[in-house]
Structures are given as C-alpha cells and as structure tokens.
Design an enzyme around this catalytic site. Structure first.
Site, PDB file in Angstrom:
ATOM      1  N   GLY A  66     -37.832 -13.321  37.384  1.00 15.31           N
ATOM      2  CA  GLY A  66     -38.449 -12.034  37.128  1.00 15.31           C
ATOM      3  C   GLY A  66     -38.566 -11.133  38.345  1.00 15.31           C
ATOM      4  CD  GLU A  67     -41.818  -6.437  37.606  1.00 14.93           C
ATOM      5  OE1 GLU A  67     -41.810  -5.292  38.077  1.00 14.93           O
ATOM      6  OE2 GLU A  67     -42.775  -6.922  36.968  1.00 14.93           O
ATOM      7  CE  LYS A  68     -45.871 -11.565  40.756  1.00 19.53           C
ATOM      8  NZ  LYS A  68     -47.066 -12.404  40.556  1.00 19.53           N
ATOM      9  CB  ALA A  69     -36.598 -13.380  41.944  1.00 18.62           C
ATOM     10  CG  ASN A  71     -31.587 -11.842  46.194  1.00 20.69           C
ATOM     11  OD1 ASN A  71     -31.658 -10.892  46.937  1.00 20.69           O
ATOM     12  ND2 ASN A  71     -31.493 -13.092  46.643  1.00 20.69           N
ATOM     13  CB  VAL A  72     -34.409  -8.663  40.395  1.00 19.54           C
ATOM     14  CG1 VAL A  72     -34.742  -8.602  38.910  1.00 19.54           C
ATOM     15  CG2 VAL A  72     -35.678  -8.961  41.202  1.00 19.54           C
ATOM     16  CG  ASP A 181     -29.346 -23.274  44.657  1.00 22.76           C
ATOM     17  OD1 ASP A 181     -29.346 -24.499  44.444  1.00 22.76           O
ATOM     18  OD2 ASP A 181     -30.345 -22.549  44.470  1.00 22.76           O
TER      19      ASP A 181
END
Length: 488
Positions: A66-69, A71-72, A181
């Site tokens: 979500g928003e807090k990553a 990279n969105v 990853d």
C-alpha cells in the site's frame, strides 16, 4: 540448520543419487516465446502516467504494502485503453537519472510471454517510474497463501514452476540473469490466468539499495556473506518458491531442509493437495527444491536444467490455466449483474433505465461543494444546465442532453462522474462511440473504482469493434461492482 552442500544429496537420497539433472534434448525454444504484440519500450511523461492512474489515486494501488511502501505500484489505463502497472520509486532511490534510464532501457528490450513485460519508464525531475503490462488476476502469494474460493491445484502449481523457470531461462539467455528478491509476490497472472514473472524484479529497488528483503530466513546464504546477488542466488530463491508451491505456506528453507533430511516430506506437503499427485511426483519436486537450496552456489542447477526437470512433471497440459484456477475468462464466463448483462448485449435502453434509477448517488461529495457556491449567478446557470440535461436525459432527448451537459462541463467549477456517464450514454444513443468512450474514461478518472464508468467503456468499445478491450472493460466493471456490493 539442516543439511548443507553436497551432504544434502547423500542424507536425503542415498549415495546412488549424484545430484545432477539431465538436460532436456528438446527444451522448449525460448526464442519462440518472444511476443510481437507488445509495443516497443518508450519514455512516458509524468502527466501521461498521472492521467492513467487518476492522479496516482489510492484506489489504484495494487502493491501489497500500500501507500507506506517505499515503492508503490498502481494500476492504470492509457488513452488507447492499454492497461498498465506503474511502479513509482521513492524519490531518493535513483538520484542519477541517466543510470536509471539505462537500466530501464536494458530491461525494456526483453519481450517474452513468460514475463509481465516492461513497456517504458518515466524520468522527469526527481520522478522515477516503471511502466509494465498489467496482470489482472493477482499474485501467486494471493492464490497460494490467501485463497478465498479454492486452493491452487497441483497441476497449476507445476505450471507456475515451469513458466517461472522458462522466464528465468529466457532472461539468462538475454544476459539478464540477476533477479532481485524473487518471491511469490513477483509472480502474477495475466488475462488468461497464465503465470508470468514481473519485470520489476529485473531492476534493483534503488541504485545502491538492498536487493533482498530484510527477512533473513529466506535470503541466499552467500548474499548474507557478500551483499551481492548472483545468478545462483536467483536459483536459491527459485527453490524457496518450489517449497511455497509444495506446502502452500512460506516455510523457511532451513526448516524445510530439516524435514527433508528426516524424510518427513508429508509434513512439508499442503494437505489441500491430497490425492492430486503421486509420491514419485512429490519426491521429484522435493529433490529439485533441495538442489536449488544447496549451500554452495556452484552446486545449484542452471535455469535450463530447471526447465528440463519440470517439463516431464507437467499434468493436464491441455486444460487452460483459467479453468485450473477457477477464474472466469471473458464475459461469457462471468456471472453478470443486470447492468453488466445489458452492457454485454449493448442494450442501451436497459442501461438508460438503470442509470436513471441510480440517480446521482456518486456525486454526493461534489454536491456539497456546490452548495457553497449556489448564490452566484454563474453557478445558478450552471446548475440549471445540469437540471435541463437531466430532464432531457430522462425523456430520452439525447441531443439536448449532450448540449446541456456540455455547458455544465465546460464551466469547470466542479466535476461529476455521473454527468460524464450520462453524456457518454447520450453519445452512444447518438451513434458517437468515440466521444462516448472519452467521457466514460473521464468518469473513471474522477472516480477510479466506479463500475458504471468501466461498463460504459465496454459498450463504447463494443460499438467501436474493439472486442478484446471491451471484454476486459466489462470484466473490470463486474469485478468493481462485486467489490462495491460486498462492502455496501
């Protein structure tokens, strides 16, 4: 910590097994998998991507964090109806624009139907974005760990493993062996529910940033020692994915290897798979995972060997992926609502009746904004244009409705998705499908999760004889409507 190095082969399989995987004599030619219908890599403007994602609307975020990553990832739609996934990097991730552009262009040269291909990038000011093909049917993590209707079948799990191995083999053949990853969130499913490898992992998250997540239990041992990703590190991560597919859970490799060493493979196998495969097939997949998870990188197989080992294990190869996954494939398979059904039949009269009943519920927030400005003469005239348009729309005088709604829209004091939707249907009634499509897209830009906007796009696209895009828009409308009904 379980077995390490070549000791694993001996303690798990006896001294007769030498750990080698035979090369397939007729491995599927990766060049045949290259696709021709994917556009060439290009640079996008930030304004184009802002429009495509409705201003990077929260409703369009599709990445799990979500928003807090840092990279969105957003879903979006270009003017030509091409659906895209847009990865927006943290502003400090790639300070050197030239380096970012070079990396993106290199990845953008890859074209393969086992990849969610990179279509372009944006490098304006301090903005750094990647643009890829949009895959509408979620991630492997969702289908494997968080399924709602049915667990993934054994035949489909084997297909995922093969497609992933083929993607890695293709990338390796093109000089892009490093993947950062690799995990179940990097595998996505296309319109036909075929698994593909996201191209985003072919680039680091930053110029100098870490390539692996902070979850050390799943990190290749050599990365912990050196901090560098190698082709062998990618094979190790492939091994962890094989464990995911086998168990239906995200099991740390050390724990899995302990179970394998103790020949406790039953504890490793997803109970939902009971009766779907033989012991030999299960043993073969465990054997392959074990080879990928060797402590010494040089002991791990190459992607070409992985493909060779997985091809003979495939089951139900004639069954389409969407059937194995239980995912509707096109409008004919969708359980459509009355509105969806009317759009599929292009029954404009039925659509008109439904939109009339809906009224202006989706404009409630905008109507509040209007109330503060109603005292001005100009605003009163604008409201009168809207009211006259509504009367004309109700009485099916669509030419007059277009004229009145256009007056309301041109003033530009406020935006209304329902006015655009009504003018869109008025255009359809007047045999102006391109204008109808433009308005339906405007309605979606204002309200990204409004199902009626997608449905009207579908009708306009059907009228324009753009069948595939119409089917995709119809499916999108149905999904949005179901979500709306579930939360209301």
């Amino acid at each position: 910590m379980g077995c390490e190095c070549s000791k694993l082969s001996a303690c798990c399989w006896g001294t007769g097994y030498n750990g080698s995987i035979p090369e397939a004599e007729d491995v599927e030619n990766v060049e045949k998998s290259e696709v021709n219908d994917v556009p060439a890599f290009r640079e996008f403007s930030i304004e184009t991507l802002r429009m495509a994602t409705s201003g990077f609307a929260v409703e369009n975020i599709v990445s799990e964090h979500g928003e807090k990553a840092p990279n969105v990832v957003y879903k979006g739609k270009l003017e030509n109806q091409k659906r895209i996934a847009v990865k927006r990097f943290n502003r400090s991730a790639w300070p050197d624009s030239r380096q970012f552009l070079e990396e993106a262009k290199a990845v953008g040269q890859l074209r393969n139907n086992r990849l969610a291909n990179l279509l372009g990038c944006c490098c304006e000011g301090d903005e750094r974005l990647l643009v890829a093909e949009f895959m509408p049917n979620d991630t492997l993590a969702k289908h494997l760990f968080h399924w709602e209707t049915q667990p993934m079948k054994w035949a489909m799990r084997l297909r995922v493993a093969l497609h992933l191995a083929q993607a890695l083999e293709y990338c390796t053949s093109k000089g892009r062996a490093l993947y950062h990853d690799l995990n179940a969130y990097r595998i996505v499913f296309d319109d036909d529910a075929n698994p593909r490898l996201s191209c985003f992992g072919l680039m680091k998250n930053s110029r100098d940033g870490k390539s692996y997540s902070t979850n050390l239990a799943f990190t290749p041992p050599e990365y912990l020692r050196t901090g560098r990703v190698t082709a062998e590190s990618v094979t190790y991560s492939f091994g962890t994915l094989l464990l995911d597919l086998l168990s239906g859970k995200h099991i740390p490799p050390s724990h899995a290897l302990d179970l394998i060493r103790d020949r406790n493979i039953q504890m490793l196998t997803d109970s939902c798979l009971e009766g779907q495969f033989s012991n030999d097939d299960g043993t073969e997949l465990v054997r392959l995972a074990s080879r990928c998870l060797q402590y010494e990188p040089r002991e791990r197989p190459h992607p070409k060997s992985l493909v060779a080992a997985l091809i003979p294990l495939q089951k139900d190869t004639e069954v389409p992926s969407h059937a194995l996954m239980g995912i509707p494939n096109g409008a004919a398979d969708l359980p459509l609502s009355p509105l969806g059904e009317a759009c599929f039949r292009m029954d404009l009269t039925a659509i008109h009746e439904i939109i009339e009943k809906v009224g202006y519920k989706d404009d409630e927030g905008a109507a509040t904004e209007l109330s503060f400005q109603m005292w001005t003469n100009q605003m009163q005239e604008t409201l009168n244009s809207k009211k006259k348009g509504d009367v004309a729309f109700r009485h099916k005088d669509f030419r007059a409705a277009i004229e009145c709604y256009s007056l309301f829209i041109e003033v530009g004091t406020m935006v209304s998705p329902t006015v655009y939707a009504r003018r869109s249907l008025s255009y359809l009634m007047s045999d102006l499908p391109q204008e109808a499509l433009d308005d339906a897209m405007q309605a979606q830009a204002i309200s990204p999760v409004w199902h009626i906007a997608s449905y009207l796009q579908a009708v306009a696209l059907f009228a324009l004889k753009r069948e595939n895009e119409a089917q995709a828009a119809l499916k999108e409308g149905s999904v949005l409507e179901n979500k709306r009904n579930a939360t209301s």
